[in-house]
Scaffold this motif. Sequence first.
Motif, PDB file in Angstrom:
ATOM      1  N   ASN A  34       8.793   9.168   7.057  1.00 29.76           N
ATOM      2  CA  ASN A  34       7.563  10.356   6.437  1.00 29.76           C
ATOM      3  C   ASN A  34       5.745   9.975   6.129  1.00 29.76           C
ATOM      4  OD1 ASN A  34       6.546  10.501   3.089  1.00 29.76           O
ATOM      5  ND2 ASN A  34       7.908  10.480   2.227  1.00 29.76           N
ATOM      6  N   PRO A  35       5.642  10.767   6.439  1.00 30.24           N
ATOM      7  CA  PRO A  35       4.198  10.623   6.317  1.00 30.24           C
ATOM      8  C   PRO A  35       3.515   9.931   5.695  1.00 30.24           C
ATOM      9  CG  PRO A  35       4.197  13.136   6.373  1.00 30.24           C
ATOM     10  CD  PRO A  35       5.705  12.342   6.509  1.00 30.24           C
ATOM     11  N   LYS A  36       3.674  10.080   4.116  1.00 32.21           N
ATOM     12  CA  LYS A  36       3.397   9.309   3.384  1.00 32.21           C
ATOM     13  C   LYS A  36       3.227   7.899   3.100  1.00 32.21           C
ATOM     14  CE  LYS A  36       2.307  13.549   0.881  1.00 32.21           C
ATOM     15  NZ  LYS A  36       1.594  13.897   0.958  1.00 32.21           N
ATOM     16  N   HIS A  37       4.359   7.521   4.048  1.00 34.14           N
ATOM     17  CA  HIS A  37       4.221   6.009   4.366  1.00 34.14           C
ATOM     18  C   HIS A  37       3.537   5.249   5.295  1.00 34.14           C
ATOM     19  CE1 HIS A  37       6.817   2.694   4.566  1.00 34.14           C
ATOM     20  NE2 HIS A  37       6.021   1.361   3.624  1.00 34.14           N
ATOM     21  N   LEU A  38       2.911   4.513   5.060  1.00 30.96           N
ATOM     22  CA  LEU A  38       2.423   4.242   6.043  1.00 30.96           C
ATOM     23  C   LEU A  38       2.544   2.224   6.430  1.00 30.96           C
ATOM     24  CD1 LEU A  38       0.487   4.242   9.024  1.00 30.96           C
ATOM     25  CD2 LEU A  38      -0.594   3.979   7.800  1.00 30.96           C
ATOM     26  N   PHE A  39       3.471   1.808   7.308  1.00 30.22           N
ATOM     27  CA  PHE A  39       3.746   0.738   7.162  1.00 30.22           C
ATOM     28  C   PHE A  39       3.300  -0.362   7.874  1.00 30.22           C
ATOM     29  CE2 PHE A  39       6.104  -3.575   8.429  1.00 30.22           C
ATOM     30  CZ  PHE A  39       6.571  -4.159   7.028  1.00 30.22           C
ATOM     31  N   VAL A  40       2.861  -1.367   7.721  1.00 29.50           N
ATOM     32  CA  VAL A  40       1.602  -2.108   8.377  1.00 29.50           C
ATOM     33  C   VAL A  40       2.463  -4.105   8.515  1.00 29.50           C
ATOM     34  CG1 VAL A  40      -0.592  -3.368   8.838  1.00 29.50           C
ATOM     35  CG2 VAL A  40      -0.204  -1.019   8.190  1.00 29.50           C
ATOM     36  N   HIS A  41       2.851  -4.199   9.736  1.00 33.93           N
ATOM     37  CA  HIS A  41       3.112  -5.337   9.957  1.00 33.93           C
ATOM     38  C   HIS A  41       1.873  -6.765   9.802  1.00 33.93           C
ATOM     39  CE1 HIS A  41       6.206  -8.819  11.845  1.00 33.93           C
ATOM     40  NE2 HIS A  41       5.629  -9.576  10.489  1.00 33.93           N
ATOM     41  N   GLY A  42       1.585  -7.409   8.402  1.00 37.45           N
ATOM     42  CA  GLY A  42       1.336  -8.671   8.531  1.00 37.45           C
ATOM     43  C   GLY A  42       0.879  -9.290   7.692  1.00 37.45           C
ATOM     44  N   ASP A  43      -0.352 -10.314   7.577  1.00 39.70           N
ATOM     45  CA  ASP A  43      -0.423 -11.294   6.390  1.00 39.70           C
ATOM     46  C   ASP A  43      -1.187 -10.763   5.242  1.00 39.70           C
ATOM     47  OD1 ASP A  43      -0.803 -13.922   5.317  1.00 39.70           O
ATOM     48  OD2 ASP A  43       1.123 -14.781   6.375  1.00 39.70           O
ATOM     49  N   ILE A  44      -1.077 -11.243   4.524  1.00 36.25           N
ATOM     50  CA  ILE A  44      -2.205 -10.845   3.303  1.00 36.25           C
ATOM     51  C   ILE A  44      -3.369 -12.044   3.943  1.00 36.25           C
ATOM     52  CG2 ILE A  44      -0.669 -10.318   1.867  1.00 36.25           C
ATOM     53  CD1 ILE A  44      -0.937 -12.271   0.266  1.00 36.25           C
ATOM     54  N   GLY A  45      -2.884 -13.070   4.260  1.00 36.80           N
ATOM     55  CA  GLY A  45      -4.034 -14.518   4.844  1.00 36.80           C
ATOM     56  C   GLY A  45      -4.525 -14.101   5.532  1.00 36.80           C
ATOM     57  N   ASP A  46      -4.476 -13.112   6.306  1.00 38.35           N
ATOM     58  CA  ASP A  46      -5.233 -12.700   7.674  1.00 38.35           C
ATOM     59  C   ASP A  46      -6.541 -11.444   6.913  1.00 38.35           C
ATOM     60  OD1 ASP A  46      -5.696 -11.497   9.866  1.00 38.35           O
ATOM     61  OD2 ASP A  46      -4.158 -11.406  11.184  1.00 38.35           O
ATOM     62  N   ARG A  47      -7.773 -12.319   7.436  1.00 35.47           N
ATOM     63  CA  ARG A  47      -8.905 -11.495   6.903  1.00 35.47           C
ATOM     64  C   ARG A  47      -8.649 -10.510   7.764  1.00 35.47           C
ATOM     65  NH1 ARG A  47     -13.914 -13.216   3.685  1.00 35.47           N
ATOM     66  NH2 ARG A  47     -12.015 -15.068   2.736  1.00 35.47           N
ATOM     67  N   THR A  48      -8.594 -10.457   8.764  1.00 34.95           N
ATOM     68  CA  THR A  48      -9.263  -9.570  10.045  1.00 34.95           C
ATOM     69  C   THR A  48      -8.226  -8.374   9.383  1.00 34.95           C
ATOM     70  OG1 THR A  48      -9.393 -10.863  11.717  1.00 34.95           O
ATOM     71  CG2 THR A  48      -9.169  -8.446  12.626  1.00 34.95           C
ATOM     72  N   VAL A  49      -6.959  -8.658   9.123  1.00 37.16           N
ATOM     73  CA  VAL A  49      -6.017  -7.639   9.382  1.00 37.16           C
ATOM     74  C   VAL A  49      -6.765  -6.387   7.935  1.00 37.16           C
ATOM     75  CG1 VAL A  49      -3.222  -6.997   8.696  1.00 37.16           C
ATOM     76  CG2 VAL A  49      -4.376  -7.921  10.406  1.00 37.16           C
ATOM     77  N   VAL A 100      -1.159 -18.268  -2.988  1.00 38.12           N
ATOM     78  CA  VAL A 100      -2.614 -19.476  -4.005  1.00 38.12           C
ATOM     79  C   VAL A 100      -3.818 -18.501  -2.763  1.00 38.12           C
ATOM     80  CG1 VAL A 100      -3.892 -20.889  -3.908  1.00 38.12           C
ATOM     81  CG2 VAL A 100      -1.989 -20.653  -4.505  1.00 38.12           C
ATOM     82  N   MET A 101      -3.687 -18.953  -0.918  1.00 32.02           N
ATOM     83  CA  MET A 101      -4.476 -18.547  -0.419  1.00 32.02           C
ATOM     84  C   MET A 101      -4.614 -17.387  -0.221  1.00 32.02           C
ATOM     85  SD  MET A 101      -6.490 -21.934  -0.196  1.00 32.02           S
ATOM     86  CE  MET A 101      -7.683 -21.079   1.308  1.00 32.02           C
ATOM     87  N   GLY A 102      -3.659 -16.131   0.194  1.00 28.89           N
ATOM     88  CA  GLY A 102      -3.347 -15.411   0.701  1.00 28.89           C
ATOM     89  C   GLY A 102      -4.038 -14.551  -0.348  1.00 28.89           C
ATOM     90  N   THR A 103      -3.289 -14.750  -1.708  1.00 30.76           N
ATOM     91  CA  THR A 103      -3.766 -14.065  -2.433  1.00 30.76           C
ATOM     92  C   THR A 103      -5.274 -14.003  -2.592  1.00 30.76           C
ATOM     93  OG1 THR A 103      -2.146 -14.042  -4.542  1.00 30.76           O
ATOM     94  CG2 THR A 103      -4.310 -13.995  -5.294  1.00 30.76           C
ATOM     95  N   LEU A 104      -6.171 -15.222  -2.218  1.00 29.72           N
ATOM     96  CA  LEU A 104      -7.597 -15.580  -2.791  1.00 29.72           C
ATOM     97  C   LEU A 104      -8.560 -14.456  -1.178  1.00 29.72           C
ATOM     98  CD1 LEU A 104     -10.321 -17.415  -2.533  1.00 29.72           C
ATOM     99  CD2 LEU A 104      -9.711 -18.876  -1.013  1.00 29.72           C
TER     100      LEU A 104
END
Length: 353
Positions: free
Chosen positions: A48-63, A100-104
């Motif tokens: 489904n082209p409307k769903h784009l999955f990215v494997h990554g961490d919310i704490g990773d600023r670059t990503v 906490v840090m991921g949300t920050l």
Amino acid sequence: MILVTGGAGFIGSNFVLDWLACSDEPVLNLDALTYAGNLRNLASLDGNPKHLFVHGDIGDRTVVAELLARHRPRAVLNFAAESHVDRSISGPEAFLRTNVMGTLNLLESVRQHWSALPEAERAAFRFLQVSTDEVYGSLAPDAPAFTELHRYEPNSPYAASKASADHLVRAWHHTYRLPVLTTNCSNNYGPFHFPEKLIPLMIVNALAGKPLPVYGDGMQVRDWLYVGDHCRAIRTVLERGVPGEHYNVGGWNEQANIDIVRQVCALLDEMQPDPAGPRSRLITHVTDRPGHDRRYAIDARRIERELGWRPQETFASGLRRTVRWYLDHADWVRDVQSGAYREWVAQQYGARA
Ligand code: NAD
Ligand code: TYD
């Protein structure tokens, strides 16, 4: 498009599936695929082209910064979290790191992105924090249900980490005027619920003829909401919620744990009888959870009155659907009961009297 974090977990995957069932707007899904994240939940979206999955961490600023710059989502919905109270008691660090840090990190990345947007896009942008009723602490048996004005009194490491995140979200609104929304929801149940939480654990244990471990006297009360109703509440708040505000979401459905377990047993006995006898024979009272909150209950009048949301599923129909789903998805259950799951069960329940 919208950016959803934690969209391979229980509520996140239900949200992504529901969103794409009722909207053409694409979803960018960022998930670290911890033990609780499972791409099988999203298998129906393969191709489904409307769903784009990215494997990554919310704490990773670059990503996170790259995703925001490349896809320019109009909203970020933060479901990603460590979510299990018992795990937070045996290992709190991961909860602080992600919740906490991921949300920050998300807030800071989003703020930088948002502040550079043209004015119309900046005004329409939303950051929605998916939070919990557990930040409010525990209620006395006859106390009124939690309103949005209830003091934050988190008792478990999980609740404290979610409360911290909510405070950051509040501060980013107050200080930087980031247009944030926060939902505080009660206990969810439904398809794709990881079998470490009460309802799915009881279903899979009962089907396997294993003990049903009820903590303490089993009279702790939770307010149960079908996950589809929660997802609809989040869509409603995203669409019509007032930036800076909290919305409590609940099912008007307070029940003691022991009664939940008995209902699960009765439904399984009806749908797939056990020749060995009623499943209630498997109920086993075990040592209580340390610091176990006695009662949660949500007063959902605000979201009902101001945004017109109401739960649609009754507990009887929702629990029946849920039990049916687990009976029909034995392969999903087998898949998530990997080595790591077995280790957790042995550690958590092995030593409990
Ligand atoms: P879950 O544990 O099933 O899923 C969490 C998801 O987040 C997983 O897919 C996991 O891989 C992902 N994740 C974890 N750490 C991450 C990281 N650092 N970066 C990116 N992804 C990461 O949790 P859930 O029950 O679906 O809960 C979702 C949200 O709803 C949480 O924020 C939780 O606090 C909140 N909530 C849950 C309930 C409930 O009853 N389950 C009730 C109210 C609020
Ligand atoms: P859980 O599903 O872990 O959600 P939460 O702790 O976030 O409310 O637990 C729901 C209730 O069920 C809670 O009061 C703890 C209780 N419980 C048991 O009695 N036995 C169990 O094995 C589990 C996992 C939970």
